[in-house]
Scaffold this motif. Structure first.
Motif, PDB file in Angstrom:
ATOM      1  N   HIS A 154      88.265 -43.886  85.918  1.00  0.00           N
ATOM      2  CA  HIS A 154      87.291 -43.152  85.109  1.00  0.00           C
ATOM      3  C   HIS A 154      85.849 -43.536  85.435  1.00  0.00           C
ATOM      4  O   HIS A 154      84.964 -42.671  85.436  1.00  0.00           O
ATOM      5  CB  HIS A 154      87.552 -43.406  83.623  1.00  0.00           C
ATOM      6  CG  HIS A 154      88.647 -42.556  83.057  1.00  0.00           C
ATOM      7  ND1 HIS A 154      88.473 -41.243  82.697  1.00  0.00           N
ATOM      8  CD2 HIS A 154      89.957 -42.843  82.795  1.00  0.00           C
ATOM      9  CE1 HIS A 154      89.604 -40.747  82.233  1.00  0.00           C
ATOM     10  NE2 HIS A 154      90.524 -41.694  82.294  1.00  0.00           N
ATOM     11  N   CYS A 166      88.150 -39.494  88.540  1.00  0.00           N
ATOM     12  CA  CYS A 166      88.597 -38.628  87.440  1.00  0.00           C
ATOM     13  C   CYS A 166      87.775 -37.352  87.304  1.00  0.00           C
ATOM     14  O   CYS A 166      88.200 -36.415  86.626  1.00  0.00           O
ATOM     15  CB  CYS A 166      88.582 -39.408  86.115  1.00  0.00           C
ATOM     16  SG  CYS A 166      89.939 -40.589  86.003  1.00  0.00           S
ATOM     17  N   CYS A 173      94.280 -37.990  85.806  1.00  0.00           N
ATOM     18  CA  CYS A 173      93.713 -39.031  84.945  1.00  0.00           C
ATOM     19  C   CYS A 173      94.143 -38.859  83.488  1.00  0.00           C
ATOM     20  O   CYS A 173      94.357 -39.843  82.777  1.00  0.00           O
ATOM     21  CB  CYS A 173      92.185 -39.025  85.040  1.00  0.00           C
ATOM     22  SG  CYS A 173      91.577 -39.725  86.597  1.00  0.00           S
TER      23      CYS A 173
END
Length: 204
Positions: A154, A166, A173
């Motif tokens: 992320h 992501c 994700c």
């Protein structure tokens, strides 16, 4: 003479009082034992419900992570951009760990049923609390390592030039993040099961 008669009468009255109190004491002890048995049975039923919930969470975590993959719609003649859980060793370990946890929870359910039928059985409860503690450590390791990888996916790591993926692999994700959440739910339930078993053993 009169004193001895008085003492004998007092002794006889004391004996009658003791005999009269004995059934009451036995009934009180039986009531306490019955209440304790009822509480232990309630704890055992709650233990069974939590094990089923932990099993569902562990299976969801393993299945979600095991099916996490995404292929981007654009590709070149030589390269296809794809992300899959088996590209990362940590995620592979996560799937194996959650599968093992699921298998353990399935095998532990019969022992939980034994504790419901026999609330005072110590052997089954001791076995469960030991194995539950082992599984807490095992699943925590898997969930924590996977959470670290999800964080990198992320946010990336500019210091190491690791890019966040992501923004491109959104579906991938979302799946791995959901699997990590489910795994931590499994860990939390297992921790609660250990505490519950400890309480049940103490009440004995």
């Amino acid at each position: 003479m009169s004193e001895s008669v008085t003492i004998e009468m007092a002794h006889a009255e004391t004996s009658r009082e003791a005999k009269g109190k004995a059934p009451l004491l036995a009934a009180a002890m039986k009531t306490v034992e019955h209440e304790k048995r009822g509480k232990n049975k309630g704890i055992a039923i709650f233990d069974f419900v939590l094990r089923v919930a932990a099993l569902v969470a562990a299976l969801a975590a393993a299945a979600t992570m095991g099916t996490a993959e995404e292929t981007l719609p654009f590709f070149t003649q030589f390269f296809q951009f794809q992300a899959s859980y088996d590209d990362i060793d940590t995620f592979q370990f996560f799937v194996v760990a959650m599968a093992i946890a699921s298998g353990y929870l399935v095998l532990s359910i019969p022992f939980s049923i034994v504790c419901i039928v026999r609330p005072h059985a110590i052997g089954s409860r001791m076995l469960l609390i030991i194995l539950d503690t082992v599984m807490v450590a095992f699943t925590t390791a898997a969930a924590s390592s996977a959470a670290a990888m999800v964080y990198l996916a992320h946010n990336g790591n500019p210091s190491a030039n690791w890019l966040a993926i992501c923004q491109q692999y959104t579906d991938f994700c979302q799946k791995v993040s959901g699997a990590v959440v489910a795994s931590f739910i499994t860990v939390a339930i297992l921790v609660f099961l250990v505490v519950l078993s400890a309480v049940a053993l103490r009440k004995r």
